[in-house]
Design a protein around this motif. Structure first.
Motif, PDB file in Angstrom:
ATOM      1  N   GLY A  86      -0.419  35.204  42.741  1.00 19.65           N
ATOM      2  CA  GLY A  86      -1.678  34.462  42.675  1.00 19.65           C
ATOM      3  C   GLY A  86      -1.438  32.977  42.481  1.00 19.65           C
ATOM      4  O   GLY A  86      -2.122  32.316  41.698  1.00 19.65           O
ATOM      5  N   ILE A  87      -0.449  32.416  43.194  1.00 19.49           N
ATOM      6  CA  ILE A  87      -0.149  30.982  43.074  1.00 19.49           C
ATOM      7  C   ILE A  87      -1.052  30.215  44.041  1.00 19.49           C
ATOM      8  O   ILE A  87      -1.054  30.511  45.235  1.00 19.49           O
ATOM      9  N   PRO A  88      -1.840  29.257  43.529  1.00 18.38           N
ATOM     10  CA  PRO A  88      -2.836  28.615  44.399  1.00 18.38           C
ATOM     11  C   PRO A  88      -2.237  27.558  45.331  1.00 18.38           C
ATOM     12  O   PRO A  88      -2.860  27.219  46.335  1.00 18.38           O
ATOM     13  N   ASP A  89      -1.055  27.011  45.014  1.00 17.95           N
ATOM     14  CA  ASP A  89      -0.537  25.882  45.787  1.00 17.95           C
ATOM     15  C   ASP A  89       0.977  26.019  45.941  1.00 17.95           C
ATOM     16  O   ASP A  89       1.708  26.134  44.955  1.00 17.95           O
ATOM     17  N   ALA A  93      -6.320  34.066  43.727  1.00 17.93           N
ATOM     18  CA  ALA A  93      -5.684  33.185  42.733  1.00 17.93           C
ATOM     19  C   ALA A  93      -6.689  32.936  41.627  1.00 17.93           C
ATOM     20  O   ALA A  93      -7.880  32.753  41.881  1.00 17.93           O
ATOM     21  N   ALA A  94      -6.178  32.915  40.398  1.00 16.68           N
ATOM     22  CA  ALA A  94      -7.066  32.792  39.233  1.00 16.68           C
ATOM     23  C   ALA A  94      -7.985  31.584  39.362  1.00 16.68           C
ATOM     24  O   ALA A  94      -7.543  30.485  39.702  1.00 16.68           O
ATOM     25  N   GLY A  95      -9.254  31.781  39.125  1.00 20.10           N
ATOM     26  CA  GLY A  95     -10.205  30.680  39.101  1.00 20.10           C
ATOM     27  C   GLY A  95     -10.558  30.105  40.462  1.00 20.10           C
ATOM     28  O   GLY A  95     -11.169  29.047  40.549  1.00 20.10           O
ATOM     29  N   ARG A  96     -10.142  30.754  41.544  1.00 18.34           N
ATOM     30  CA  ARG A  96     -10.495  30.243  42.877  1.00 18.34           C
ATOM     31  C   ARG A  96     -11.135  31.368  43.679  1.00 18.34           C
ATOM     32  O   ARG A  96     -10.818  32.531  43.473  1.00 18.34           O
ATOM     33  N   PRO A  97     -11.984  30.998  44.638  1.00 20.21           N
ATOM     34  CA  PRO A  97     -12.554  32.043  45.487  1.00 20.21           C
ATOM     35  C   PRO A  97     -11.446  32.698  46.332  1.00 20.21           C
ATOM     36  O   PRO A  97     -10.505  32.020  46.741  1.00 20.21           O
ATOM     37  N   SER A  98     -11.537  33.997  46.533  1.00 25.26           N
ATOM     38  CA  SER A  98     -10.533  34.700  47.344  1.00 25.26           C
ATOM     39  C   SER A  98     -10.579  34.179  48.766  1.00 25.26           C
ATOM     40  O   SER A  98     -11.637  33.816  49.266  1.00 25.26           O
TER      41      SER A  98
END
Ligand code: PHE
Length: 339
Positions: free
Chosen positions: A319-322, A263-268
């Protein structure tokens, strides 16, 4: 009296001919037809008309009233038409209308369509079952005994009649085997419900995609090959995934599948996306007992089953973080998926 009425008519028609707006129209109407208007006054004079002339005078009175009324109506219609024409003068009604903003499909629908497309191409047919399920279809038939934690009040939404909101789509495996004989190859997308604490990867109402394949000599290699092909088709050939040994009461052996989420801007990180395994012979035995035949004789058939979290598939796909973004209906989020 007759001559007087003629005069009133002539005067009235002349006044009406000079009308230019609605205010003067109303003035003219009152001057002739109003309570103190000249025609109303003339009508009051009827009582002094000698009896033998009453009929003629009465008739004339009506004619004059009608003539004035209809002239007023025509003038009023003309005024309205002129007003409309003036209002439309600056508008070109032949221009095409402005397009409405286009809607788009929800990311979950997009993922579901894609997943179903790939699995149907592999020979899986769509199946479905109810969201309000019996404990037998949701648990007992799936070799999940009464003391299993998944059946706990604190994990599951029960109704007073003993039914429950299905905790997984695996109940559709049972419903399908009750109706159909092998070979069976189905997928069943749908909602599932759990009393989960809501966070970035859990919702209490979520979506799963169940799969079941039963035939003679279905093996673990078929299961693995099917899922690997599926993930590569929908996420691309570079997708990283792993099978981890796990336990489910209705499959043996069982696995969980994880996929790497970028996800963009987060660690995989690895997120769990599916449970799967080889259908436990105890499930076939229970289905056979219910059917009262040997179609699912555990010595003759084998099968695999899997259940994927569709909401989590959407996370990986986009790539949705939540997960909560999927249910908040924030247009700024949803607009990004407009096709
Ligand atoms: N029903 C399981 C769950 O919801 C997933 C699963 C489906 C596991 C089919 C094995 C086979 O977690």
């Amino acid at each position: 009296m007759l001559a007087q009425l003629d005069t009133i008519q002539t005067e009235a028609l002349a006044a009406i001919a000079g009308i230019t707006d609605e205010a003067s129209l109303e003035e003219v109407r009152i001057a002739f037809l109003g309570k103190k208007g000249s025609l109303t006054a003339a009508a009051a004079g009827m009582r002094d008309v000698p009896a033998d002339q009453k009929k003629d005078v009465g008739q004339k009175l009506n004619e004059v009233r009608e003539a004035i009324t209809s002239a007023l109506e025509t003038t009023s219609a003309d005024l309205t038409a002129k007003k409309d024409a003036a209002a439309f003068a600056s508008i070109d009604p032949t221009l095409p209308s402005r397009p409405l903003p286009k809607g788009g499909l929800h990311p979950l629908s997009l993922v579901l369509d894609e997943a179903v497309k790939v699995l149907r191409r592999m020979g899986f047919a769509l199946a479905e079952g109810p969201e309000i399920e019996t404990e037998w279809h949701c648990f007992d038939a799936l070799n999940t005994p009464a003391d299993h934690p998944a059946r706990n009040e604190s994990d599951t939404f029960y109704f007073e009649n003993g039914k429950l909101l299905r905790t997984h789509t695996s109940s559709v495996q049972i419903r399908t085997m009750e109706k159909e004989v092998p070979p069976v190859r189905i997928i069943a997308p749908g909602s599932a419900f759990r009393r989960d604490e809501i966070d970035a990867t859990h919702l209490s109402a979520f979506h799963q995609l169940e799969g079941l394949y039963v035939d003679q000599r279905v093996t673990l290699a078929d299961l693995k090959g099917t899922l690997e092909y599926f993930f590569r088709e929908i996420f691309g050939s570079k997708t990283e995934f792993r099978f981890r040994p796990h336990f489910f009461p209705f499959t043996e052996p069982s696995f969980e599948v994880d996929i790497k989420l970028h996800a963009a801007g987060r660690p995989s990180k690895w997120i769990e996306i599916a449970g799967c395994g080889m259908v436990d012979p105890a499930v076939f035995s229970e289905v056979g007992r219910k059917r009262g035949d040997a179609a699912y004789d555990p010595d003759k058939v084998t099968g695999f089953a899997f259940g994927m979290g569709l909401d989590r598939l959407a996370m990986i796909m986009y790539g949705i973080p939540d997960l909560r973004l999927l249910i908040e209906n924030d247009v700024r989020f949803l607009q990004q998926f407009r096709g």
